[in-house]
Scaffold this motif. Structure first.
Motif, PDB file in Angstrom:
ATOM      1  N   THR A 129      14.553 -39.379  13.884  1.00 47.09           N
ATOM      2  CA  THR A 129      13.224 -39.640  13.353  1.00 47.09           C
ATOM      3  C   THR A 129      13.336 -39.901  11.856  1.00 47.09           C
ATOM      4  N   TYR A 130      12.388 -40.679  11.347  1.00 52.42           N
ATOM      5  CA  TYR A 130      12.440 -41.125   9.960  1.00 52.42           C
ATOM      6  C   TYR A 130      11.202 -40.653   9.208  1.00 52.42           C
ATOM      7  N   GLY A 131      11.435 -40.096   8.020  1.00 54.33           N
ATOM      8  CA  GLY A 131      10.379 -39.423   7.287  1.00 54.33           C
ATOM      9  C   GLY A 131       9.597 -40.285   6.321  1.00 54.33           C
ATOM     10  N   GLY A 132       9.099 -39.623   5.267  1.00 54.72           N
ATOM     11  CA  GLY A 132       8.091 -40.205   4.400  1.00 54.72           C
ATOM     12  C   GLY A 132       8.572 -41.090   3.276  1.00 54.72           C
ATOM     13  N   TYR A 133       9.883 -41.263   3.115  1.00 55.60           N
ATOM     14  CA  TYR A 133      10.361 -42.227   2.128  1.00 55.60           C
ATOM     15  C   TYR A 133      10.203 -43.616   2.735  1.00 55.60           C
ATOM     16  N   SER A 134       9.012 -43.952   3.118  1.00 55.08           N
ATOM     17  CA  SER A 134       8.732 -45.190   3.835  1.00 55.08           C
ATOM     18  C   SER A 134       7.287 -45.591   3.596  1.00 55.08           C
ATOM     19  N   ALA A 135       6.975 -46.822   3.950  1.00 55.34           N
ATOM     20  CA  ALA A 135       5.641 -47.347   3.670  1.00 55.34           C
ATOM     21  C   ALA A 135       4.592 -46.833   4.638  1.00 55.34           C
ATOM     22  N   ALA A 136       5.021 -46.488   5.861  1.00 52.46           N
ATOM     23  CA  ALA A 136       4.057 -46.075   6.878  1.00 52.46           C
ATOM     24  C   ALA A 136       4.743 -45.190   7.902  1.00 52.46           C
ATOM     25  N   ILE A 137       3.933 -44.457   8.680  1.00 54.80           N
ATOM     26  CA  ILE A 137       4.457 -43.578   9.716  1.00 54.80           C
ATOM     27  C   ILE A 137       3.441 -43.505  10.846  1.00 54.80           C
ATOM     28  N   VAL A 138       3.930 -43.258  12.055  1.00 46.64           N
ATOM     29  CA  VAL A 138       3.070 -43.090  13.228  1.00 46.64           C
ATOM     30  C   VAL A 138       3.373 -41.722  13.825  1.00 46.64           C
ATOM     31  N   VAL A 139       2.330 -40.902  14.003  1.00 45.33           N
ATOM     32  CA  VAL A 139       2.501 -39.509  14.396  1.00 45.33           C
ATOM     33  C   VAL A 139       1.454 -39.146  15.443  1.00 45.33           C
ATOM     34  N   ASP A 140       1.846 -38.299  16.397  1.00 40.18           N
ATOM     35  CA  ASP A 140       0.901 -37.754  17.361  1.00 40.18           C
ATOM     36  C   ASP A 140      -0.214 -37.008  16.621  1.00 40.18           C
ATOM     37  N   GLU A 141      -1.454 -37.212  17.079  1.00 38.25           N
ATOM     38  CA  GLU A 141      -2.616 -36.624  16.412  1.00 38.25           C
ATOM     39  C   GLU A 141      -2.490 -35.120  16.202  1.00 38.25           C
ATOM     40  N   HIS A 142      -1.842 -34.414  17.124  1.00 38.19           N
ATOM     41  CA  HIS A 142      -1.742 -32.952  17.022  1.00 38.19           C
ATOM     42  C   HIS A 142      -1.064 -32.527  15.728  1.00 38.19           C
ATOM     43  N   PHE A 143      -0.171 -33.362  15.211  1.00 35.57           N
ATOM     44  CA  PHE A 143       0.620 -32.994  14.038  1.00 35.57           C
ATOM     45  C   PHE A 143       0.123 -33.669  12.755  1.00 35.57           C
ATOM     46  N   VAL A 144      -1.072 -34.224  12.798  1.00 41.49           N
ATOM     47  CA  VAL A 144      -1.691 -34.848  11.632  1.00 41.49           C
ATOM     48  C   VAL A 144      -2.672 -33.862  11.012  1.00 41.49           C
ATOM     49  N   LEU A 145      -2.596 -33.702   9.702  1.00 43.31           N
ATOM     50  CA  LEU A 145      -3.489 -32.787   8.963  1.00 43.31           C
ATOM     51  C   LEU A 145      -4.578 -33.582   8.245  1.00 43.31           C
ATOM     52  N   THR A 146      -5.749 -33.009   8.129  1.00 40.26           N
ATOM     53  CA  THR A 146      -6.821 -33.658   7.384  1.00 40.26           C
ATOM     54  C   THR A 146      -6.823 -33.162   5.939  1.00 40.26           C
ATOM     55  N   ILE A 147      -7.190 -34.036   5.031  1.00 46.20           N
ATOM     56  CA  ILE A 147      -7.149 -33.763   3.590  1.00 46.20           C
ATOM     57  C   ILE A 147      -8.564 -33.780   3.038  1.00 46.20           C
ATOM     58  N   ALA A 148      -8.971 -32.665   2.412  1.00 46.94           N
ATOM     59  CA  ALA A 148     -10.310 -32.565   1.832  1.00 46.94           C
ATOM     60  C   ALA A 148     -10.312 -32.671   0.314  1.00 46.94           C
ATOM     61  N   HIS A 149      -9.126 -32.711  -0.315  1.00 48.40           N
ATOM     62  CA  HIS A 149      -9.054 -32.869  -1.767  1.00 48.40           C
ATOM     63  C   HIS A 149      -9.598 -34.238  -2.191  1.00 48.40           C
ATOM     64  N   GLY A 150      -9.941 -34.329  -3.452  1.00 51.13           N
ATOM     65  CA  GLY A 150     -10.348 -35.609  -4.005  1.00 51.13           C
ATOM     66  C   GLY A 150      -9.171 -36.561  -4.131  1.00 51.13           C
ATOM     67  N   GLU A 151      -9.452 -37.851  -4.115  1.00 55.24           N
ATOM     68  CA  GLU A 151      -8.369 -38.835  -4.154  1.00 55.24           C
ATOM     69  C   GLU A 151      -7.536 -38.728  -5.426  1.00 55.24           C
ATOM     70  N   GLU A 152      -8.135 -38.286  -6.515  1.00 55.17           N
ATOM     71  CA  GLU A 152      -7.388 -38.144  -7.764  1.00 55.17           C
ATOM     72  C   GLU A 152      -6.367 -37.006  -7.698  1.00 55.17           C
ATOM     73  N   GLN A 153      -6.459 -36.160  -6.683  1.00 57.26           N
ATOM     74  CA  GLN A 153      -5.550 -35.024  -6.533  1.00 57.26           C
ATOM     75  C   GLN A 153      -4.443 -35.269  -5.503  1.00 57.26           C
ATOM     76  N   LEU A 154      -4.444 -36.420  -4.879  1.00 56.68           N
ATOM     77  CA  LEU A 154      -3.594 -36.610  -3.698  1.00 56.68           C
ATOM     78  C   LEU A 154      -2.115 -36.450  -3.982  1.00 56.68           C
ATOM     79  N   ALA A 155      -1.643 -36.913  -5.131  1.00 62.55           N
ATOM     80  CA  ALA A 155      -0.211 -36.774  -5.430  1.00 62.55           C
ATOM     81  C   ALA A 155       0.180 -35.298  -5.471  1.00 62.55           C
ATOM     82  N   GLY A 156      -0.673 -34.463  -6.050  1.00 65.32           N
ATOM     83  CA  GLY A 156      -0.396 -33.034  -6.121  1.00 65.32           C
ATOM     84  C   GLY A 156      -0.590 -32.316  -4.798  1.00 65.32           C
ATOM     85  N   VAL A 157      -1.274 -32.954  -3.856  1.00 64.17           N
ATOM     86  CA  VAL A 157      -1.451 -32.378  -2.521  1.00 64.17           C
ATOM     87  C   VAL A 157      -0.171 -32.503  -1.701  1.00 64.17           C
TER      88      VAL A 157
END
Length: 353
Positions: A129-157
């Protein structure tokens, strides 16, 4: 299949370089994510440079992923196109064993263990399997997390997906909170998150460092006190007073110096894996205080979501330094020197451009 640009190590001795990998088309329960930021973990370095056994090359590291959903399967219900989403260390597990049933997929007891975001199944079976040093990824919904931070905080998230959950899970399991005294050993990528989270949970937080220069840093991060662990007098002043010590150091060291600081029934939790064993701890010191030395591995999907929501509510993100994808090997060299406060994060626009 669709092709995706990525950075990969082709062997343990070659620098990471741009390549093209295949990503599957989203199935009914899949989520496709355009990766915006990816944190850089010590595990990435150890894997890319072949320092751990069983590394599968080519290796595309990265398991601290934040991005935007670009497509979903027709059975996906939790996220929609345009949503912000995260992917951590896990993208698969058996989903049927006792641990998975309790939302502790990191301890999956199935025939293959958990499936890592990169490197495949824990037992080495199946495809890589290939990780996040890539432009895109496809993952089963069960292992996807939702993000509630503001977009300006995303790098620190992004580093919350590993450094955050690795410290959150033991803090929650051993019930850090008001009335508890919690120590955090090591002020680095993991330790700085341990300090922030323990403080936000309401514990009295004491940071331990071998570097005098980091004492003020620890206080700035939220520690109530900072102790130079090489100073016997400073250590002695805290003898027998801790409910929990979170030890993030991944180098061999004397554990007895910290078990001496635990209360009766106190626990020291190790989350760093050294490349050679720690000196054997004194069994007597444990027996005569009913003290424990324990370990903890990342966290399951429910508690990772809990941690992300808690951090969004309390405005918590990692302290980061942004880099371009093309700077990754230089960043690895700096990590080995502890020359980062406290986590590198890759701006994936640098790969896409």
């Amino acid at each position: 299949m669709t092709t995706t640009r990525a950075f990969a190590a082709q062997s343990a001795t070659t620098p990471l370089a741009e390549t093209v990998i295949d990503r599957r088309e989203p199935g009914p329960k899949d989520v496709a994510i355009d990766i915006l930021y990816c944190g850089v973990c010590h595990s990435d370095l150890h894997t890319a440079r072949g320092e751990w056994g069983g590394v599968r090359f080519p290796s595309v590291p990265g398991h601290e992923i934040v991005g935007r959903v670009t497509a979903v399967g027709n059975a996906v219900t939790r996220v929609a196109v345009g949503d912000l989403a995260g992917v951590g260390c896990l993208i698969g597990s058996c989903r049927t064993c006792a641990s998975c049933g309790e939302g502790l997929e990191q301890y999956c007891e199935g025939p293959h263990g958990f499936q890592g975001t990169y490197g495949g199944w824990a037992d080495g079976s199946g495809e890589n399997t290939y990780g996040g040093y890539s432009a895109a990824i496809v993952v089963d919904e069960h292992f996807v997390l939702t993000i509630a931070h503001g977009e300006e905080q995303l790098a620190g998230v992004a580093p919350l997906l590993c450094a955050g959950i690795t410290t959150w899970s033991p803090l929650r399991h051993w019930q850090a909170g008001p009335g508890k005294k919690v120590g955090v050993v090591g002020i680095g990528g993991l330790g700085h998150m341990g300090v922030k989270l323990a403080r936000a949970l309401g514990a009295h937080v004491v940071a331990f460092t071998t570097s005098p220069d980091k004492k003020q840093d620890a206080l700035d991060l939220g520690a109530h006190e900072a102790v130079l662990s090489r100073d016997r007098d400073e250590m002695k002043a805290h003898a027998g007073s801790f409910d929990l010590i979170l030890n993030t150091v991944a180098a061999p060291h004397n554990l007895d110096a910290f078990t001496a600081l635990l209360k009766r029934d106190g626990t020291m939790v190790l989350v760093g894996v050294p490349d050679s064993p720690h000196p054997s701890p004194s069994v007597g010191a444990l027996i005569f205080g009913r003290k424990a030395i324990a370990g903890s591995l990342i966290g399951g999907i429910p508690e990772t979501q809990e941690m992300l929501d808690f951090c969004a509510e309390h405005g918590i993100v990692s302290d980061i330094e942004m880099i371009r994808m093309q700077e990754i090997d230089a960043a690895y060299d700096r990590m080995l020197k502890s020359d980062v406060k406290y986590r590198f994060v890759i701006d994936m626009a640098s790969l896409k451009d």
